[in-house]
Design a protein around this motif. Structure first.
Motif, PDB file in Angstrom:
ATOM      1  N   SER A  76       0.812  -1.223   0.000  1.00 19.21           N
ATOM      2  CA  SER A  76       0.000   0.000   0.000  1.00 19.21           C
ATOM      3  C   SER A  76       0.840   1.265   0.000  1.00 19.21           C
ATOM      4  O   SER A  76       0.329   2.353  -0.245  1.00 19.21           O
ATOM      5  CB  SER A  76      -0.934   0.007   1.212  1.00 19.21           C
ATOM      6  OG  SER A  76      -0.193  -0.006   2.421  1.00 19.21           O
ATOM      7  N   ASN A  91      -3.954   2.932   0.646  1.00 15.99           N
ATOM      8  CA  ASN A  91      -4.290   1.928  -0.352  1.00 15.99           C
ATOM      9  C   ASN A  91      -3.689   2.352  -1.679  1.00 15.99           C
ATOM     10  O   ASN A  91      -3.932   3.472  -2.150  1.00 15.99           O
ATOM     11  CB  ASN A  91      -5.816   1.791  -0.486  1.00 15.99           C
ATOM     12  CG  ASN A  91      -6.216   0.704  -1.467  1.00 15.99           C
ATOM     13  OD1 ASN A  91      -5.521  -0.296  -1.621  1.00 15.99           O
ATOM     14  ND2 ASN A  91      -7.351   0.895  -2.133  1.00 15.99           N
ATOM     15  N   TYR A 125     -12.547   1.015   0.942  1.00 17.40           N
ATOM     16  CA  TYR A 125     -11.390   0.201   1.326  1.00 17.40           C
ATOM     17  C   TYR A 125     -11.295   0.075   2.845  1.00 17.40           C
ATOM     18  O   TYR A 125     -11.020  -1.009   3.371  1.00 17.40           O
ATOM     19  CB  TYR A 125     -10.104   0.814   0.765  1.00 17.40           C
ATOM     20  CG  TYR A 125      -8.855   0.076   1.174  1.00 17.40           C
ATOM     21  CD1 TYR A 125      -8.540  -1.157   0.618  1.00 17.40           C
ATOM     22  CD2 TYR A 125      -7.979   0.605   2.134  1.00 17.40           C
ATOM     23  CE1 TYR A 125      -7.399  -1.843   0.992  1.00 17.40           C
ATOM     24  CE2 TYR A 125      -6.847  -0.069   2.511  1.00 17.40           C
ATOM     25  CZ  TYR A 125      -6.557  -1.297   1.941  1.00 17.40           C
ATOM     26  OH  TYR A 125      -5.436  -1.981   2.325  1.00 17.40           O
TER      27      TYR A 125
END
Length: 260
Positions: A43, A226, A247
């Motif tokens: 990420s 993310n 998310y």
């Protein structure tokens, strides 16, 4: 205390193009605050931490600002960054066995920051190293001081890494997944230790994890990452109870309810 503005971290690909690992993120950390960054592997959270600590690989391309107490660290040459490392910003990594030198005794490794940043003699460095080992609640510090890393347990090695990080009294401690390789009981002990150090030394902590449960226990604020972006940030409980980004909701939904 620390402000990250529009941070980009990119790496050259084989065809000469740049692939962005961190895509223009911004956040702040206040004096004495414990803030978390959470996200899955890849990420961008570790690359963010390395950039803040001045430890990005040489091939990395960085832009933006990393401002510590009003001073932008990004334009500084590497020799100036070394003066900041350990003294103003320190970092603890996930696996201490790969971070500690297997051929050096524990005491010498804990003292290393003092050898770099101070003119203290050997006796003074040893006394401060022993105190740092006491601060992280390592048992029998005189014996531990003389041991090698392989002679300690995983939890003890992580305490040594934290002692090495705090001995220079940094303003900010960056902890990158420091409990991931530990069993649940030891993980709890390390989290309580970080809370104690934060409280007693007024040391800000940036805690990086893929585990929202750990973040919730330790941090007051969190940034959710993310694919190189911060998709949401704010108060931990607010984000846990009222997540806005899909998310974040996915991360929370993946946590077994009985263990929250």
């Amino acid at each position: 205390m620390l402000e990250v503005k529009d941070l980009h971290v990119s790496f050259p690909t084989r065809d000469g193009a740049l692939e962005e690992a961190v895509k223009g993120i911004s956040f702040t950390i206040g004096d004495g605050e414990i803030m978390g960054i959470v996200g899955e592997s890849g990420s961008g959270k570790t690359q963010t931490a390395l950039a803040m600590a001045g430890l990005s690989p040489r091939k990395a391309r960085l832009s933006g600002q990393i401002i510590l107490n009003g001073r932008d660290l990004m334009p500084l040459p590497r020799e100036e960054i070394r003066k900041v490392q350990g003294k103003d910003i320190a970092m603890v990594f996930q696996e201490p066995m790969t971070s500690l030198n297997p051929t050096m005794r524990i005491g010498r490794q804990v003292e290393e920051v003092l050898a770099i940043h101070t003119d203290l003699d050997k006796a003074a460095r040893k006394e401060l190293a022993l105190q740092a080992l006491r601060d992280v609640e390592l048992p029998d510090v005189e014996t531990a001081y003389r041991k090698y890393p392989h002679q300690l347990s995983g939890g003890q090695r992580q305490r040594v890494m934290i002692a090495s990080a705090i001995i220079g009294r940094p303003k900010l401690l960056i902890a990158d997944e420091p409990t991931t390789a530990l069993d649940v009981t030891i993980q709890e002990e390390i989290l309580k230790l970080l809370q104690k150090l934060n409280r007693e030394k007024n040391m800000a902590i940036l805690f990086i994890s893929h585990d929202l449960r750990v973040i919730r226990k330790l941090c007051s604020r969190v940034a959710v990452m993310n694919q190189g972006l911060i998709v949401e940030q704010g108060d931990v409980e607010e984000i846990f109870l009222r997540p806005r980004d899909p998310y974040t909701k996915k991360l929370i939904d993946s946590i077994p309810m009985r263990r929250c």
